[in-house]
Design an enzyme around this catalytic site. Structure first.
Site, PDB file in Angstrom:
ATOM      1  N   CYS A  86      33.810  37.753  29.782  1.00  0.00           N
ATOM      2  CA  CYS A  86      34.870  38.434  30.513  1.00  0.00           C
ATOM      3  C   CYS A  86      36.186  37.665  30.416  1.00  0.00           C
ATOM      4  CB  CYS A  86      34.480  38.592  31.984  1.00  0.00           C
ATOM      5  SG  CYS A  86      35.795  39.294  33.014  1.00  0.00           S
ATOM      6  N   ASN A 172      41.651  50.673  39.293  1.00  0.00           N
ATOM      7  CA  ASN A 172      40.613  51.562  38.790  1.00  0.00           C
ATOM      8  C   ASN A 172      39.279  50.834  38.924  1.00  0.00           C
ATOM      9  OD1 ASN A 172      42.599  53.374  37.882  1.00  0.00           O
ATOM     10  ND2 ASN A 172      42.713  52.395  35.879  1.00  0.00           N
ATOM     11  N   HIS A 185      39.648  43.823  39.502  1.00  0.00           N
ATOM     12  CA  HIS A 185      41.055  43.630  39.158  1.00  0.00           C
ATOM     13  C   HIS A 185      41.809  44.940  39.319  1.00  0.00           C
ATOM     14  CE1 HIS A 185      39.820  45.608  35.441  1.00  0.00           C
ATOM     15  NE2 HIS A 185      41.097  45.729  35.095  1.00  0.00           N
TER      16      HIS A 185
END
Length: 388
Positions: A86, A172, A185
């Site tokens: 990530c 989102n 995030h």
């Protein structure tokens, strides 16, 4: 709040936000301070700022008048990497990420694959926590308050940039929404134009004001009996449609989901999504920097409760996908900014435990929304799943 500014290997800006017990609550920007050792780690990745070609372009639809962003370079952006790769987790001894520090509280940096850049605006990523496996709903109130302070700081700074017309902070969550990175995030966009949705809101608000002012003037003239425009001197401002909507929802009560001393959350009368909530401060302000201390202090509790209710809606073990979006006034001074009301819109594309709401022919083709859930039923369900 302590803010530490640095640069990534390709020249992009990165900002670390740390809670030092002094986060500003009046919308003013924090003072940059000396970074702690773990925030001063250089970015050792072999990135070249001139290597990536950014092709962001804003075009105008001649029929609708909308601005459309063309950003073909984003086709190659990172897509759903495994957790151990990530790019939003802190860097480790064995792997460098977009965040050079080994830990952080809240961090903001320029997007490596921006939709808007240079003369067309700016795109930033905001990471709410270093913990890859958690979510915003699982943050404590202090961390949520720090995120609010970071949103406020970025809004104030970006809005002051030349050419920026509107600042948009949003999150989102979930692959159902189209998320390409699973880490908790959000994003912050600095648009070089006023977005189509805001433009439509402002046009409706202006029309409401003009109609109300015309009616008031006609009534004043009739009362005066002169027909000479006596209403022009009444000082009547036409009322504000945002304020009327909030007052009507609070008075009706059927669609109110959560009410605090300074905030009210409700399902709108004509909700477009199966579960959609609008969160308004009781005192109308144009944007995040204009919130007062009392509203800032209450926001974390109210917002976290809303997110937790969304996660309990369907009785599923996985979190509910959603979009959470701050609607802020255009940056230019004037009547549009004065008329606008800061608010947050939160909605999910899930309509039942095993079904999603897709934007099909009527919505995508004609922007005519069809909702499968009555707003009153959605509000009742959101009240049912309140925290004990």
């Amino acid at each position: 709040m302590k803010r530490t500014s640095a640069r990534l290997a390709d020249g992009r800006e990165i900002l670390y936000y740390d809670d030092d017990g002094t986060a500003p609550t009046d919308g003013t920007a924090p003072t940059d301070r000396t970074a702690p050792t773990d925030r001063a780690v250089p970015d050792t990745r072999p990135l070249d700022g001139s290597a990536g070609v950014i092709t962001s372009e804003v075009r105008r639809d001649p029929l609708l008048g909308d601005s459309v962003v063309i950003a073909s370079h984003r086709q190659g952006r990172t897509h759903l990497p495994p957790a151990d790769a990530c790019p939003l987790c802190p860097s480790t001894e064995h792997r460098a990420s977009e965040v050079p520090a080994s830990d952080y509280e809240v961090v903001v940096f320029e997007n490596r694959f921006p939709s808007l850049a240079g003369d067309t605006g700016r795109c930033e990523v905001i990471c709410f926590t270093p913990d890859h496996e958690t979510s915003f709903a699982e943050l404590d109130e202090r961390r949520a308050a720090l995120v609010l302070a970071a949103w406020t700081d970025r809004t104030a700074e970006l809005a002051a940039r030349e050419g920026v017309r509107q600042v948009y902070c949003f999150e989102n969550r979930g692959i159902e929404i189209g998320v390409t990175l699973a880490h908790p995030h959000g994003q912050i966009y600095a648009f070089p134009f006023v977005t189509p949705r805001t433009t439509r809101m402002l046009a409706t608000v202006a029309a409401h004001r003009a109609e109300a002012e015309a009616e008031a003037e006609a009534e004043a003239e009739a009362e005066a009996g002169t027909g000479a425009g006596a209403g022009a001197g009444t000082g009547f401002d036409g009322g504000n449609l945002f304020e009327q909507v909030l007052a009507d929802e609070r008075a009706d009560g059927r669609r109110v989901v959560l009410e605090g001393e300074h905030w009210t959350a409700f399902v709108p009368h004509a909700a477009r999504w199966p579960y959609e909530v609008h969160l308004y401060p009781h005192r109308r302000v144009p944007d995040l920097p204009a919130l007062d201390d009392a509203a800032r202090a209450e926001f974390p509790r109210v917002y976290l409760e809303l997110l937790r209710r969304f996660d309990r809606l369907f009785g599923r073990p996985d979190p509910t996908p959603y979009i959470s979006a701050w609607h802020q006034a255009p940056t230019n001074e004037g009547r549009d900014r004065d008329d606008f009301a800061l608010h947050l819109e939160l909605f999910t594309v899930r309509r039942t435990a095993d079904k999603l709401k897709y934007l099909a022919g009527t919505e995508s083709g004609m922007e005519a929304y069809m909702n499968d859930v009555r707003p009153e039923d959605a509000a009742a369900r959101l009240r049912e799943v309140a925290s004990p």
